[in-house]
Motif scaffolding. Sequence first.
Motif, PDB file in Angstrom:
ATOM      1  N   LEU A 305       0.821  -1.222  -0.125  1.00  0.00           N
ATOM      2  CA  LEU A 305      -0.166  -0.193   0.246  1.00  0.00           C
ATOM      3  C   LEU A 305       1.003   1.303  -0.282  1.00  0.00           C
ATOM      4  O   LEU A 305       0.742   2.366  -0.407  1.00  0.00           O
ATOM      5  CB  LEU A 305      -1.049  -0.054   0.961  1.00  0.00           C
ATOM      6  N   TRP A 330      -8.089  -0.151  -1.476  1.00  0.00           N
ATOM      7  CA  TRP A 330      -7.400   0.678  -1.679  1.00  0.00           C
ATOM      8  C   TRP A 330      -7.397   1.623  -3.346  1.00  0.00           C
ATOM      9  O   TRP A 330      -8.199   2.633  -3.175  1.00  0.00           O
ATOM     10  CB  TRP A 330      -6.059   0.258  -1.858  1.00  0.00           C
ATOM     11  N   THR A 334      -9.746   5.392  -3.006  1.00  0.00           N
ATOM     12  CA  THR A 334      -8.634   6.483  -3.980  1.00  0.00           C
ATOM     13  C   THR A 334      -9.447   6.824  -5.171  1.00  0.00           C
ATOM     14  O   THR A 334      -9.749   7.495  -5.262  1.00  0.00           O
ATOM     15  CB  THR A 334      -7.521   6.032  -4.139  1.00  0.00           C
TER      16      THR A 334
END
Length: 343
Positions: A305, A330, A334
Motif C-alpha cells: 500500500l 485501496w 482512492t
Amino acid sequence: MEKTYYRPLLRLDTARPDSALTLAAGWCWFDEVELIRRDAEPEIIPASHLPEDIMLRLCTARAPVAGLRMDAPRIMGILNVTPDSFSDGGQYDLEDAAVARALELREAGADILDIGGESTRPGANEVSEDEEIARTAPVIAALREVDFDTPISIDTRKALVADQALESGADMLNDVSALEFDPAMVEVAQVSGVPICLMHAQGLPEDMQDDPRYSDVLLDVYDYLEDRIALAEAHGVDRAAIIADPGIGFGKTLQHNLALIRGLSLFHGLGCSLLLGTSRKRFIGTIGRAEDAQARMPGSLAVTLAGLGQGVQIHRVHDVAEIAQGVRLWDAITRGYHEEGGQ
C-alpha cells in the motif's frame, strides 16, 4: 556540475489543483517536487518549474507490459519452482504442483506470473543453467498447454535460461542482476523485444548481506539503475520495454530498505514502470515481529500500500489473494467503486 535529482511529492486526494501534473498517466498526481543534491539540503519546488525533459519522464504514460496497461496497479504472483527459496522452497518444485499453484494464483488475482528456478535469497548458491532450465521451461510449457493465458515472467540471471523460457511461452524477463551476471542477457532482451525488469543488487546472493554500505542508498541505487538502463538502450533495448526495481533486501540493511521505500517516487524519473518486490522479506518480519516468513502477509500488504501511494505499477508478492483484496479496497477508497450493485 553537481547532479540534481527530482522526486515528485505524490498525492491521491480528489481535491486536486489545476496546476497538478499526473504521474505516468496513472493514479497519482503532484504539484511539488523535492529537488535533491548530494551535498546540499533538499529543496521543494513547484512542479511547473521542472526542466522539460524531467517533466516528460515523469508524466509520459508507461508502455504496456506483456499486454497489461500500466495505468492501474498490477500484481505479480511469485511461483518458485525451487527446493530452497526462503519462504516457499520445496512446495512447488514438482511440475504438477507448480501448474496447480499457477492456476491458483491466476484465480486469486495475479496479473502476471513470475517463475523462478534459482533461489536468490541471502546465502543461496548458484544453480547450473541445465538445472534451472529443467525446473522452469517444462512448467511454462505445461501452463501454455492448458491455455494459461496470464502473462509469464521468467525470473533468471542467465541468458540461456531466459531463451529457453521464451521458447516455452514466457512473455517477460526479470533479471535481478540487471544484466551484470550474464552479459548475453541484453541480447536476449534486444532480439526478443519482450519487457525486461532490471533490479539493483549489491553483491551476489552468497555475500550480499555481509556488510552492505552506501554513500546515499536512494541516490546510489538510482544512479545504478540509470546506468544499467543506458547500457540496455545502447544495445538496442527500447526504454519503453524496461521495468526498474530498486531491489529491496538485495544487499541492503533494514534502514536501507526503509529509505528506499520512503523515496520510491524518485525512481519514476527513470521513465520506466516500477516493480516493488518486498513480499515476506526479513525486514518485514523484524519490524512486524513475525519470525515465520509465511506469517508476514499483513506486513507485506502494508508495504504494498505504501508503494501504491508512490505510484509503483507492479507488485511482486507471494500472498496474491490477500494482497489483491487489499489493493481492491485501496483502489475503491482512492479512485471510487463503480461495480454495478456494489455496496
